[in-house]
Motif scaffolding. Structure first.
Motif, PDB file in Angstrom:
ATOM      1  N   SER A 212       7.080 -16.366 -14.082  1.00 42.91           N
ATOM      2  CA  SER A 212       6.052 -16.018 -15.073  1.00 42.91           C
ATOM      3  C   SER A 212       5.454 -14.636 -14.857  1.00 42.91           C
ATOM      4  CB  SER A 212       4.927 -17.054 -15.046  1.00 42.91           C
ATOM      5  OG  SER A 212       4.152 -16.906 -13.867  1.00 42.91           O
ATOM      6  N   GLY A 213       5.625 -14.052 -13.669  1.00 38.75           N
ATOM      7  CA  GLY A 213       5.035 -12.753 -13.381  1.00 38.75           C
ATOM      8  C   GLY A 213       3.572 -12.797 -12.995  1.00 38.75           C
ATOM      9  N   MET A 214       3.020 -14.007 -12.791  1.00 37.10           N
ATOM     10  CA  MET A 214       1.631 -14.158 -12.353  1.00 37.10           C
ATOM     11  C   MET A 214       1.601 -14.513 -10.874  1.00 37.10           C
ATOM     12  SD  MET A 214      -0.145 -16.189 -15.553  1.00 37.10           S
ATOM     13  CE  MET A 214       1.020 -17.560 -15.505  1.00 37.10           C
ATOM     14  N   PHE A 215       0.595 -13.979 -10.154  1.00 37.11           N
ATOM     15  CA  PHE A 215       0.487 -14.211  -8.722  1.00 37.11           C
ATOM     16  C   PHE A 215      -0.980 -14.356  -8.331  1.00 37.11           C
ATOM     17  CE2 PHE A 215       4.220 -11.563  -9.472  1.00 37.11           C
ATOM     18  CZ  PHE A 215       5.218 -12.271  -8.826  1.00 37.11           C
ATOM     19  N   ALA A 216      -1.211 -14.985  -7.189  1.00 40.65           N
ATOM     20  CA  ALA A 216      -2.549 -15.042  -6.581  1.00 40.65           C
ATOM     21  C   ALA A 216      -2.373 -14.836  -5.081  1.00 40.65           C
ATOM     22  CB  ALA A 216      -3.231 -16.375  -6.872  1.00 40.65           C
ATOM     23  N   PHE A 217      -3.293 -14.070  -4.469  1.00 44.43           N
ATOM     24  CA  PHE A 217      -3.161 -13.765  -3.045  1.00 44.43           C
ATOM     25  C   PHE A 217      -4.482 -13.226  -2.524  1.00 44.43           C
ATOM     26  CE2 PHE A 217      -1.436 -10.387  -5.744  1.00 44.43           C
ATOM     27  CZ  PHE A 217      -2.317  -9.349  -5.476  1.00 44.43           C
ATOM     28  N   GLN A 218      -4.683 -13.374  -1.224  1.00 43.19           N
ATOM     29  CA  GLN A 218      -5.797 -12.703  -0.584  1.00 43.19           C
ATOM     30  C   GLN A 218      -5.440 -11.226  -0.394  1.00 43.19           C
ATOM     31  OE1 GLN A 218      -6.231 -15.294   2.921  1.00 43.19           O
ATOM     32  NE2 GLN A 218      -8.331 -15.719   2.227  1.00 43.19           N
ATOM     33  N   ILE A 219      -6.440 -10.381  -0.525  1.00 44.12           N
ATOM     34  CA  ILE A 219      -6.194  -8.947  -0.406  1.00 44.12           C
ATOM     35  C   ILE A 219      -5.543  -8.613   0.929  1.00 44.12           C
ATOM     36  CG2 ILE A 219      -7.382  -6.726  -0.085  1.00 44.12           C
ATOM     37  CD1 ILE A 219      -9.277  -7.521  -2.320  1.00 44.12           C
ATOM     38  N   GLY A 220      -6.074  -9.158   2.012  1.00 42.75           N
ATOM     39  CA  GLY A 220      -5.535  -8.851   3.328  1.00 42.75           C
ATOM     40  C   GLY A 220      -4.092  -9.274   3.489  1.00 42.75           C
ATOM     41  N   VAL A 221      -3.746 -10.437   2.922  1.00 35.65           N
ATOM     42  CA  VAL A 221      -2.365 -10.934   3.007  1.00 35.65           C
ATOM     43  C   VAL A 221      -1.423  -9.995   2.268  1.00 35.65           C
ATOM     44  CG1 VAL A 221      -0.799 -12.790   2.299  1.00 35.65           C
ATOM     45  CG2 VAL A 221      -3.013 -13.349   3.350  1.00 35.65           C
ATOM     46  N   MET A 222      -1.789  -9.607   1.041  1.00 29.94           N
ATOM     47  CA  MET A 222      -0.900  -8.735   0.276  1.00 29.94           C
ATOM     48  C   MET A 222      -0.815  -7.352   0.909  1.00 29.94           C
ATOM     49  SD  MET A 222       1.274  -8.238  -2.063  1.00 29.94           S
ATOM     50  CE  MET A 222       1.207  -9.760  -3.002  1.00 29.94           C
ATOM     51  N   ARG A 223      -1.906  -6.860   1.469  1.00 35.03           N
ATOM     52  CA  ARG A 223      -1.832  -5.569   2.155  1.00 35.03           C
ATOM     53  C   ARG A 223      -0.831  -5.631   3.305  1.00 35.03           C
ATOM     54  NH1 ARG A 223      -7.416  -2.770   3.714  1.00 35.03           N
ATOM     55  NH2 ARG A 223      -5.883  -1.283   4.487  1.00 35.03           N
ATOM     56  N   GLU A 224      -0.876  -6.695   4.091  1.00 35.85           N
ATOM     57  CA  GLU A 224       0.065  -6.841   5.205  1.00 35.85           C
ATOM     58  C   GLU A 224       1.507  -6.869   4.714  1.00 35.85           C
ATOM     59  OE1 GLU A 224      -0.938 -10.313   7.362  1.00 35.85           O
ATOM     60  OE2 GLU A 224      -2.897  -9.568   8.035  1.00 35.85           O
ATOM     61  N   GLU A 225       1.742  -7.601   3.611  1.00 38.60           N
ATOM     62  CA  GLU A 225       3.116  -7.718   3.103  1.00 38.60           C
ATOM     63  C   GLU A 225       3.600  -6.383   2.524  1.00 38.60           C
ATOM     64  OE1 GLU A 225       4.769 -11.199   3.521  1.00 38.60           O
ATOM     65  OE2 GLU A 225       3.285 -10.380   4.910  1.00 38.60           O
ATOM     66  N   ILE A 226       2.718  -5.653   1.860  1.00 35.64           N
ATOM     67  CA  ILE A 226       3.111  -4.341   1.337  1.00 35.64           C
ATOM     68  C   ILE A 226       3.415  -3.382   2.481  1.00 35.64           C
ATOM     69  CG2 ILE A 226       2.249  -2.292   0.130  1.00 35.64           C
ATOM     70  CD1 ILE A 226       0.816  -4.151  -1.818  1.00 35.64           C
ATOM     71  N   GLU A 227       2.572  -3.378   3.488  1.00 36.89           N
ATOM     72  CA  GLU A 227       2.801  -2.483   4.629  1.00 36.89           C
ATOM     73  C   GLU A 227       4.081  -2.848   5.371  1.00 36.89           C
ATOM     74  OE1 GLU A 227      -0.776  -2.837   6.839  1.00 36.89           O
ATOM     75  OE2 GLU A 227      -2.004  -1.778   5.351  1.00 36.89           O
ATOM     76  N   ARG A 228       4.403  -4.138   5.420  1.00 33.65           N
ATOM     77  CA  ARG A 228       5.612  -4.579   6.134  1.00 33.65           C
ATOM     78  C   ARG A 228       6.873  -4.275   5.336  1.00 33.65           C
ATOM     79  NH1 ARG A 228       4.252  -9.629   6.917  1.00 33.65           N
ATOM     80  NH2 ARG A 228       3.499  -9.262   9.026  1.00 33.65           N
ATOM     81  N   TYR A 229       6.873  -4.573   4.036  1.00 36.37           N
ATOM     82  CA  TYR A 229       8.100  -4.508   3.248  1.00 36.37           C
ATOM     83  C   TYR A 229       8.195  -3.290   2.327  1.00 36.37           C
ATOM     84  CZ  TYR A 229       8.476  -9.326   4.845  1.00 36.37           C
ATOM     85  OH  TYR A 229       8.541 -10.458   5.623  1.00 36.37           O
ATOM     86  N   ALA A 230       7.082  -2.621   2.081  1.00 44.21           N
ATOM     87  CA  ALA A 230       7.093  -1.408   1.240  1.00 44.21           C
ATOM     88  C   ALA A 230       6.224  -0.352   1.903  1.00 44.21           C
ATOM     89  CB  ALA A 230       6.601  -1.735  -0.166  1.00 44.21           C
TER      90      ALA A 230
END
Length: 485
Positions: A212-230
């Protein structure tokens, strides 16, 4: 919880109604409201307007401001770089301007989808917040009811995983299940748009859902994933909002699916048990609109005679269909699309041909909207162009000059204040004013009703980028055609 609404897309899958300068999210296709406004009003059933951030391309900022005057938090991308850079910018904005902490949950939504019933959606929105607070990146899946080659798919693992908190790899597990035992389920993989036979197999296997292209996440969690994978995006995410905007062009042009979701082991899916439609084609719109006893969905002044299962979208003229079956007819002021249902998705091929030929129909309508009002091109020819210009009460165009054209204005409604050179004076209905080439001028509406004028341009070059601004109420600068006049 806060919400990020992505409204910067410039897709043309609904051409000729949707065009680069006026894309799908601003169209009023359903219920008399734009898809963008419907999205924000849906979120406003749970969140306040101050908890919603709309992210759009800077070229669309005046459309958004006009459509959503209640929204205070508007974030403008300096250029389109796909969803991952936009989300990173939105995260930094929430941290810096909204005072959010690392534990804050963000709900991410496209701006051009239809969901119903909205009351049921509220349940899933609240449920996603609960799941995200356990450290998951939550995505929403739609159980497919047919093989569909235009959607991405999500494959989930249904293995009775138990637990409660994140594992030592950072991937949360859940023991509880929401009502109807509907997830969350761990995501095994994301799959790009498949061919028909593969899509058919996905539907039969039962563990695949539409993305669907919709997501929910904690800011800290998404920051960690962006820093790790992008990391190229993660590096710039460390900077403040103004620096991120200045360095936006340095971030890779990539979707959040490719950048993070396909790699992360923290992604869990909630199936949405409601109607969802991304309005990604004219066939999709036919599903949404009311239909008559013959299965025809019509908008505008339309007559049908023994027509069956057709979508007809009219504009300013009468359309009549006789004996047509499974047809799509889309009429605008300067272009008409006629297609067989099931083939309407190929409109992108037509758009590609138009773009290659440099045709203006791919990017702009006959009527173009501006922060001060609108203008409609009535006629054009060698060395002349005729427009109908509407200026809203209390608004005015920029103080400007044109190097290659003169303009003759005739007021047909209201009273205009005209500045030409050193003179400023009122022009009433049936009166006119002439602007010589290279002369400083401005048109404004000091009254209570819209001012409508007929503008006749003469000169060797009549395109919208022949403009030099000296003063502008809307902060526009440069010579971008999409922002003029």
């Amino acid at each position: 919880m806060k919400a990020l609404v992505l409204a910067g897309g410039s897709g043309t899958r609904l051409w000729p109604l949707s065009r680069r300068n006026y894309p799908k999210q601003f169209l009023k296709l359903h219920e008399g409201k734009s898809l963008l406004r419907q999205t924000v009003e849906r979120l406003a059933k749970v969140l306040s307007f101050d908890e919603i951030v709309v992210i759009t391309n800077k070229e669309y900022q005046f459309y958004v401001k006009s459509d959503l005057p209640e929204i205070r938090h508007l974030l403008f991308e300096p250029e389109g770089r796909n969803t991952a850079p936009a989300i990173a910018l939105g995260i930094r904005y929430c941290l810096e301007r909204l005072g959010c902490g690392e534990e804050e949950v963000l709900f991410l939504s496209p701006s051009d989808h239809i969901l119903r019933p909205e009351e049921e959606f509220i349940h899933y929105l609240k449920r996603s917040e609960e799941v995200a607070r356990k450290g998951a990146v939550v995505t929403f899946g739609i159980r497919p009811n047919r093989p569909e080659t235009e959607y991405g798919y999500i494959k989930v693992r249904v293995d009775g995983t138990e637990g409660g908190q994140a594992t030592d790899q950072g991937s949360p597990t859940f023991s509880e299940r929401p009502r109807e035992a509907q997830g969350p389920f761990p995501v095994e993989r994301f799959v790009e748009k498949p061919d028909y036979e593969t899509a058919k197999r996905y539907v039969e296997e039962g563990h695949y859902y539409w993305n669907s292209g919709m997501f929910a996440f904690q800011i800290g969690v998404m920051r960690e994933e962006i820093e790790r994978y992008a990391p190229a995006i993660g590096e710039i995410l460390q900077k403040d909002v103004e620096t991120m905007i200045a360095q936006f062009h340095r971030m890779p042009e990539i979707s959040i699916d490719y950048a993070v979701m396909e790699k992360s082991n923290r992604v869990w899916m909630l199936p949405l048990g409601l109607y969802w439609n991304d309005v990604g084609s004219w066939d999709s719109l036919h599903e949404v609109l009311p239909r008559d006893s013959m299965g025809n969905a019509t908008v505008g002044e339309v007559l049908t005679l023994q027509a069956r299962n057709c979508l007809v979208f009219g504009s300013k003229r009468l359309l009549a269909l006789i004996g047509l079956e499974d047809g799509v007819v889309i009429d605008t002021e300067d272009a008409v699309l006629v297609a067989r249902k099931g083939e309407a998705r190929r409109v992108r091929e037509i758009v590609a041909q138009l773009r290659e030929a440099g045709r203006r129909e791919v990017s702009e309508h006959v009527t173009n909207y501006r922060p001060w009002g609108s203008y409609t091109v009535l006629e054009r020819g060698p060395r002349y162009k005729i427009k109908r210009v509407v200026v809203n009460p209390g608004q005015r165009l920029s103080l400007q000059t044109h190097a290659h054209r003169s303009e003759h204005w005739v007021v047909v409604q209201g009273t205009a204040r005209v500045t030409i050179g050193e003179r400023s004076f009122l022009v009433h209905e049936n009166e006119s004013a002439f602007v010589p080439k290279s002369t400083l001028h401005r048109l404004e509406n000091p009254g209570k009703i819209p001012v409508e004028i007929i503008e006749v341009q003469n000169g060797e070059y009549l395109e919208e980028d022949d403009i030099e601004r000296f003063s502008d109420d809307y902060g526009r600068s440069g010579l971008l055609p999409s922002q003029n006049p």
